[in-house]
Motif scaffolding. Structure first.
Motif, mmCIF file in Angstrom:
data_model
loop_
_atom_site.group_PDB
_atom_site.id
_atom_site.type_symbol
_atom_site.label_atom_id
_atom_site.label_comp_id
_atom_site.label_asym_id
_atom_site.label_seq_id
_atom_site.Cartn_x
_atom_site.Cartn_y
_atom_site.Cartn_z
ATOM 1 N N ASP A 16 1.109 4.296 -8.982
ATOM 2 C CA ASP A 16 1.624 4.180 -7.619
ATOM 3 C C ASP A 16 1.643 2.729 -7.173
ATOM 4 O O ASP A 16 0.739 1.956 -7.503
ATOM 5 N N LEU A 17 2.672 2.376 -6.421
ATOM 6 C CA LEU A 17 2.741 1.092 -5.737
ATOM 7 C C LEU A 17 2.448 1.404 -4.276
ATOM 8 O O LEU A 17 3.160 2.201 -3.656
ATOM 9 N N ILE A 18 1.388 0.815 -3.730
ATOM 10 C CA ILE A 18 0.918 1.172 -2.391
ATOM 11 C C ILE A 18 0.859 -0.071 -1.506
ATOM 12 O O ILE A 18 0.365 -1.120 -1.918
ATOM 13 N N TRP A 19 1.352 0.091 -0.279
ATOM 14 C CA TRP A 19 1.394 -1.021 0.676
ATOM 15 C C TRP A 19 0.842 -0.563 2.014
ATOM 16 O O TRP A 19 1.218 0.479 2.538
ATOM 17 N N THR A 20 -0.052 -1.373 2.557
ATOM 18 C CA THR A 20 -0.579 -1.163 3.904
ATOM 19 C C THR A 20 -0.101 -2.333 4.754
ATOM 20 O O THR A 20 -0.634 -3.445 4.646
ATOM 21 N N PRO A 21 0.919 -2.143 5.593
ATOM 22 C CA PRO A 21 1.483 -3.247 6.371
ATOM 23 C C PRO A 21 0.479 -3.950 7.283
ATOM 24 O O PRO A 21 0.505 -5.173 7.409
ATOM 25 N N THR A 44 -0.398 2.989 9.095
ATOM 26 C CA THR A 44 0.642 3.432 8.180
ATOM 27 C C THR A 44 0.358 2.942 6.773
ATOM 28 O O THR A 44 -0.057 1.800 6.566
ATOM 29 N N LEU A 45 0.614 3.809 5.822
ATOM 30 C CA LEU A 45 0.450 3.504 4.403
ATOM 31 C C LEU A 45 1.719 3.963 3.707
ATOM 32 O O LEU A 45 2.181 5.078 3.934
ATOM 33 N N TYR A 46 2.306 3.102 2.889
ATOM 34 C CA TYR A 46 3.518 3.453 2.162
ATOM 35 C C TYR A 46 3.209 3.475 0.678
ATOM 36 O O TYR A 46 2.414 2.674 0.185
ATOM 37 N N GLY A 47 3.849 4.369 -0.037
ATOM 38 C CA GLY A 47 3.648 4.424 -1.478
ATOM 39 C C GLY A 47 4.898 4.857 -2.212
ATOM 40 O O GLY A 47 5.704 5.622 -1.695
ATOM 41 N N VAL A 48 5.032 4.336 -3.410
ATOM 42 C CA VAL A 48 6.086 4.751 -4.322
ATOM 43 C C VAL A 48 5.383 5.270 -5.570
ATOM 44 O O VAL A 48 4.618 4.536 -6.203
ATOM 45 N N ARG A 49 5.605 6.523 -5.890
ATOM 46 C CA ARG A 49 4.992 7.144 -7.062
ATOM 47 C C ARG A 49 5.936 7.034 -8.240
ATOM 48 O O ARG A 49 7.109 7.394 -8.155
ATOM 49 N N MET A 88 10.069 -2.007 -1.534
ATOM 50 C CA MET A 88 9.270 -1.366 -2.587
ATOM 51 C C MET A 88 10.123 -0.414 -3.407
ATOM 52 O O MET A 88 10.087 -0.422 -4.635
ATOM 53 N N VAL A 89 10.893 0.411 -2.706
ATOM 54 C CA VAL A 89 11.742 1.391 -3.390
ATOM 55 C C VAL A 89 12.781 0.675 -4.240
ATOM 56 O O VAL A 89 12.993 1.025 -5.414
ATOM 57 N N SER A 90 13.414 -0.341 -3.691
ATOM 58 C CA SER A 90 14.435 -1.094 -4.439
ATOM 59 C C SER A 90 13.838 -1.773 -5.661
ATOM 60 O O SER A 90 14.433 -1.768 -6.747
ATOM 61 N N PHE A 91 12.663 -2.370 -5.489
ATOM 62 C CA PHE A 91 11.979 -3.042 -6.594
ATOM 63 C C PHE A 91 11.749 -2.065 -7.748
ATOM 64 O O PHE A 91 12.075 -2.351 -8.894
ATOM 65 N N CYS A 92 11.190 -0.906 -7.424
ATOM 66 C CA CYS A 92 10.891 0.082 -8.470
ATOM 67 C C CYS A 92 12.171 0.666 -9.071
ATOM 68 O O CYS A 92 12.298 0.771 -10.296
#
Length: 195
Positions: A16-21, A44-49, A88-92
């Protein structure tokens, strides 16, 4: 949520790539071999699995390098500048490569003997081990355990009785299921799926 909470993160073969703004924290959670307790701060916490096997194509490193670790993205991809969830989504999405051979390997390992799987895909057991470590972060037997465990959890969350979960997920019996769940998650199955 006004105070931090602790959540149990169980092995599933994913990264997972996880980001806490709020804190600016951006990290990669590697494939786990046992449950991890994560403290989640309010906000808020965002993640890309990423599915099993996708880590090397996205981050340019073997998955075993981050097994059971939480690593700042800057250590893996120093040039990455991600300032939003869409970044994040674009990167992955721009980097992920789904290898059909790896997907087939994972699928075969769900229910097959490691030696037989290696033979079927034309590799020696040692070659299969190296490929699994690089792609999934686990040796084949551990990958097999994690994938079977993930299947069992999905069935249990859908209300399947535990005896049927054991059978359908490929455990020898319900006692085998109970031992594996406790070993991988640290708690019994009933407690793990409790809302």
């Amino acid at each position: 949520m006004s105070s931090p909470t602790v959540q149990r993160v169980v092995p599933d073969g994913c990264t997972d790539l996880i980001w806490t703004p709020a804190s600016g924290t951006l990290f990669v959670a590697g494939p786990d071999t046992s449950a991890q307790l994560a403290t989640v701060a309010p906000g808020t916490l965002y993640g890309v699995r990423l599915p099993p096997g996708a880590f090397p194509s996205v981050f340019g490193a073997p998955a075993h390098a981050v097994r059971d670790l939480r690593v700042p993205l800057s250590e893996l991809v120093p040039s990455a500048r991600l300032d939003s969830f869409s970044d994040m989504v674009s990167f992955c999405a721009s980097r992920v490569v789904v290898d059909p051979a790896l997907a087939a390997t994972a699928s075969l390992l769900r229910s097959g003997d490691v030696g037989a799987v290696a033979w079927e895909i034309g590799l020696s057991s040692r070659q299969l081990r190296r490929r699994c470590l690089d792609a999934f972060g686990y040796p084949p037997k551990v990958l097999q355990r994690v994938l079977r465990f993930d299947t069992a959890l999905r069935l249990a969350w859908n209300g399947v009785p535990f005896s049927a979960v054991a059978f359908e997920a490929g455990y020898a019996d319900q006692a085998h299921l109970a031992r594996e769940v406790r070993a991988l998650a640290g708690v019994p199955l009933g407690q793990l799926i409790r809302p």
